[in-house]
Design a protein around this motif. Sequence first.
Motif, PDB file in Angstrom:
ATOM      1  N   VAL A  82       0.836  -1.199   0.000  1.00 58.10           N
ATOM      2  CA  VAL A  82       0.000   0.000   0.000  1.00 58.10           C
ATOM      3  C   VAL A  82       0.872   1.251   0.000  1.00 58.10           C
ATOM      4  CG1 VAL A  82      -1.721   1.323   1.297  1.00 58.10           C
ATOM      5  CG2 VAL A  82      -1.904  -1.158   1.152  1.00 58.10           C
ATOM      6  N   VAL A  83       1.879   1.267   0.861  1.00 60.04           N
ATOM      7  CA  VAL A  83       2.771   2.418   0.957  1.00 60.04           C
ATOM      8  C   VAL A  83       4.216   1.951   0.906  1.00 60.04           C
ATOM      9  CG1 VAL A  83       1.180   3.826   2.325  1.00 60.04           C
ATOM     10  CG2 VAL A  83       2.866   2.410   3.485  1.00 60.04           C
ATOM     11  N   HIS A  84       5.084   2.900   0.628  1.00 61.43           N
ATOM     12  CA  HIS A  84       6.517   2.653   0.695  1.00 61.43           C
ATOM     13  C   HIS A  84       7.084   3.649   1.691  1.00 61.43           C
ATOM     14  CE1 HIS A  84      10.529   1.544  -0.511  1.00 61.43           C
ATOM     15  NE2 HIS A  84      10.807   2.833  -0.590  1.00 61.43           N
ATOM     16  N   GLY A  85       7.870   3.149   2.640  1.00 56.35           N
ATOM     17  CA  GLY A  85       8.483   4.029   3.626  1.00 56.35           C
ATOM     18  C   GLY A  85       7.473   4.553   4.617  1.00 56.35           C
ATOM     19  N   THR A  86       7.631   5.760   5.032  1.00 55.74           N
ATOM     20  CA  THR A  86       6.736   6.529   5.883  1.00 55.74           C
ATOM     21  C   THR A  86       6.938   6.284   7.366  1.00 55.74           C
ATOM     22  OG1 THR A  86       5.038   6.595   4.164  1.00 55.74           O
ATOM     23  CG2 THR A  86       4.357   7.211   6.345  1.00 55.74           C
ATOM     24  N   LYS A  87       7.457   7.310   8.019  1.00 61.17           N
ATOM     25  CA  LYS A  87       7.508   7.374   9.479  1.00 61.17           C
ATOM     26  C   LYS A  87       6.443   8.356   9.910  1.00 61.17           C
ATOM     27  CE  LYS A  87      12.382   6.411  10.078  1.00 61.17           C
ATOM     28  NZ  LYS A  87      13.594   6.770  10.796  1.00 61.17           N
ATOM     29  N   GLY A  88       6.045   8.283  11.177  1.00 66.24           N
ATOM     30  CA  GLY A  88       5.039   9.227  11.625  1.00 66.24           C
ATOM     31  C   GLY A  88       4.614   9.008  13.053  1.00 66.24           C
ATOM     32  N   ALA A  89       3.508   9.632  13.393  1.00 66.83           N
ATOM     33  CA  ALA A  89       2.972   9.558  14.745  1.00 66.83           C
ATOM     34  C   ALA A  89       1.457   9.576  14.682  1.00 66.83           C
ATOM     35  CB  ALA A  89       3.475  10.730  15.583  1.00 66.83           C
ATOM     36  N   LEU A  90       0.864   9.026  15.713  1.00 71.77           N
ATOM     37  CA  LEU A  90      -0.584   8.953  15.804  1.00 71.77           C
ATOM     38  C   LEU A  90      -0.955   9.230  17.261  1.00 71.77           C
ATOM     39  CD1 LEU A  90      -2.834   6.494  14.120  1.00 71.77           C
ATOM     40  CD2 LEU A  90      -2.807   6.341  16.574  1.00 71.77           C
ATOM     41  N   ALA A  91      -1.932  10.069  17.483  1.00 66.45           N
ATOM     42  CA  ALA A  91      -2.453  10.312  18.831  1.00 66.45           C
ATOM     43  C   ALA A  91      -3.947  10.047  18.789  1.00 66.45           C
ATOM     44  CB  ALA A  91      -2.181  11.745  19.265  1.00 66.45           C
ATOM     45  N   MET A  92      -4.443   9.348  19.794  1.00 65.61           N
ATOM     46  CA  MET A  92      -5.869   9.040  19.777  1.00 65.61           C
ATOM     47  C   MET A  92      -6.450   9.055  21.174  1.00 65.61           C
ATOM     48  SD  MET A  92      -6.139   5.000  19.059  1.00 65.61           S
ATOM     49  CE  MET A  92      -4.594   4.167  19.017  1.00 65.61           C
ATOM     50  N   GLN A  93      -7.725   9.316  21.194  1.00 67.25           N
ATOM     51  CA  GLN A  93      -8.529   9.278  22.402  1.00 67.25           C
ATOM     52  C   GLN A  93      -9.847   8.688  21.967  1.00 67.25           C
ATOM     53  OE1 GLN A  93     -11.286  12.154  22.533  1.00 67.25           O
ATOM     54  NE2 GLN A  93     -12.050  10.348  23.518  1.00 67.25           N
ATOM     55  N   PHE A  94     -10.283   7.620  22.644  1.00 64.78           N
ATOM     56  CA  PHE A  94     -11.566   7.045  22.263  1.00 64.78           C
ATOM     57  C   PHE A  94     -12.270   6.409  23.443  1.00 64.78           C
ATOM     58  CE2 PHE A  94      -8.866   3.332  21.703  1.00 64.78           C
ATOM     59  CZ  PHE A  94      -9.661   2.284  22.142  1.00 64.78           C
ATOM     60  N   GLU A 109     -16.600   5.881  19.936  1.00 65.85           N
ATOM     61  CA  GLU A 109     -16.422   7.307  19.624  1.00 65.85           C
ATOM     62  C   GLU A 109     -14.991   7.692  19.912  1.00 65.85           C
ATOM     63  OE1 GLU A 109     -19.135   9.755  21.803  1.00 65.85           O
ATOM     64  OE2 GLU A 109     -20.831   9.209  20.545  1.00 65.85           O
ATOM     65  N   GLY A 110     -14.474   8.662  19.187  1.00 65.61           N
ATOM     66  CA  GLY A 110     -13.131   9.114  19.483  1.00 65.61           C
ATOM     67  C   GLY A 110     -12.566  10.033  18.429  1.00 65.61           C
ATOM     68  N   ASP A 111     -11.322  10.422  18.678  1.00 66.57           N
ATOM     69  CA  ASP A 111     -10.587  11.298  17.779  1.00 66.57           C
ATOM     70  C   ASP A 111      -9.204  10.716  17.554  1.00 66.57           C
ATOM     71  OD1 ASP A 111     -12.499  13.542  17.533  1.00 66.57           O
ATOM     72  OD2 ASP A 111     -12.172  13.677  19.697  1.00 66.57           O
ATOM     73  N   ILE A 112      -8.757  10.769  16.304  1.00 66.32           N
ATOM     74  CA  ILE A 112      -7.435  10.275  15.934  1.00 66.32           C
ATOM     75  C   ILE A 112      -6.747  11.378  15.140  1.00 66.32           C
ATOM     76  CG2 ILE A 112      -6.142   8.509  14.693  1.00 66.32           C
ATOM     77  CD1 ILE A 112      -8.643   6.695  14.979  1.00 66.32           C
ATOM     78  N   ASN A 113      -5.514  11.691  15.518  1.00 67.17           N
ATOM     79  CA  ASN A 113      -4.694  12.663  14.796  1.00 67.17           C
ATOM     80  C   ASN A 113      -3.510  11.908  14.213  1.00 67.17           C
ATOM     81  OD1 ASN A 113      -5.714  13.960  17.521  1.00 67.17           O
ATOM     82  ND2 ASN A 113      -5.905  15.452  15.899  1.00 67.17           N
ATOM     83  N   VAL A 114      -3.323  12.024  12.895  1.00 66.64           N
ATOM     84  CA  VAL A 114      -2.272  11.297  12.199  1.00 66.64           C
ATOM     85  C   VAL A 114      -1.328  12.283  11.533  1.00 66.64           C
ATOM     86  CG1 VAL A 114      -1.781   9.619  10.378  1.00 66.64           C
ATOM     87  CG2 VAL A 114      -3.873   9.409  11.708  1.00 66.64           C
ATOM     88  N   THR A 115      -0.028  12.053  11.692  1.00 65.26           N
ATOM     89  CA  THR A 115       0.991  12.825  10.997  1.00 65.26           C
ATOM     90  C   THR A 115       1.987  11.834  10.418  1.00 65.26           C
ATOM     91  OG1 THR A 115       0.769  14.634  12.576  1.00 65.26           O
ATOM     92  CG2 THR A 115       2.742  14.626  11.213  1.00 65.26           C
ATOM     93  N   SER A 168     -12.582  11.813  13.189  1.00 66.77           N
ATOM     94  CA  SER A 168     -13.540  11.857  14.302  1.00 66.77           C
ATOM     95  C   SER A 168     -14.526  10.714  14.126  1.00 66.77           C
ATOM     96  CB  SER A 168     -14.311  13.172  14.300  1.00 66.77           C
ATOM     97  OG  SER A 168     -13.969  13.958  15.379  1.00 66.77           O
ATOM     98  N   LEU A 169     -14.637   9.877  15.125  1.00 70.15           N
ATOM     99  CA  LEU A 169     -15.590   8.781  15.118  1.00 70.15           C
ATOM    100  C   LEU A 169     -16.775   9.187  15.982  1.00 70.15           C
ATOM    101  CD1 LEU A 169     -13.087   5.873  15.786  1.00 70.15           C
ATOM    102  CD2 LEU A 169     -13.976   6.601  13.575  1.00 70.15           C
TER     103      LEU A 169
END
Length: 171
Positions: A82-94, A109-115, A168-169
């Motif tokens: 699906v992807v090649h490479g990619t580093k990042g971060a994810l923050a979530m509250q649900f 229900e919740g919120d996810i922030n992806v970078t 946002s879920l």
Amino acid sequence: NLHIEQLEIAGKRIGSVLAEGKSEPDSDIWQLEKLSVVAPGMSLTGSGHWLLNGESRGLYIEAQAAIESLQDYLEFFGVPDVVHGTKGALAMQFSWRNLPWRVALDDLEGDINVTLGKGRLNQIQSRSARLLEVLSLQSLTRLARLELIIGGVLSEGFPYDALRGDVSLRE
């Protein structure tokens, strides 16, 4: 304390899971002091609580994930190429109300922030996405330097310098 060497849900490998918690004396709350999920390319840490009775019963979690290689994790998860490479971060509250008495997605229900950092989407089937790739400044710059041919642009996938998103879920 709970340790699952290899958690698998619906045929998809999630990773190694560790949960440490304690129940509050004379209370219906179980404090989840430590939650971790470790898999190739990704590690997640978090905490939360589980309210066992009452109107707002359910599981509540806040977590952060460090993504060392999204490609490696997706391959481990069972979604390769699906992807090649990619580093990042994810923050979530649900919150997942009524869990474990009722397992229903409409209780989630919740919120996810992806970078995500630099990478490439490998499989582009949309004509509009392919057109964007041909017209992107990255592709034009590479073409001007004679680093690729037009036919190669489409076969490489869709490169990106960064992807950011908020999910946002809600029911």
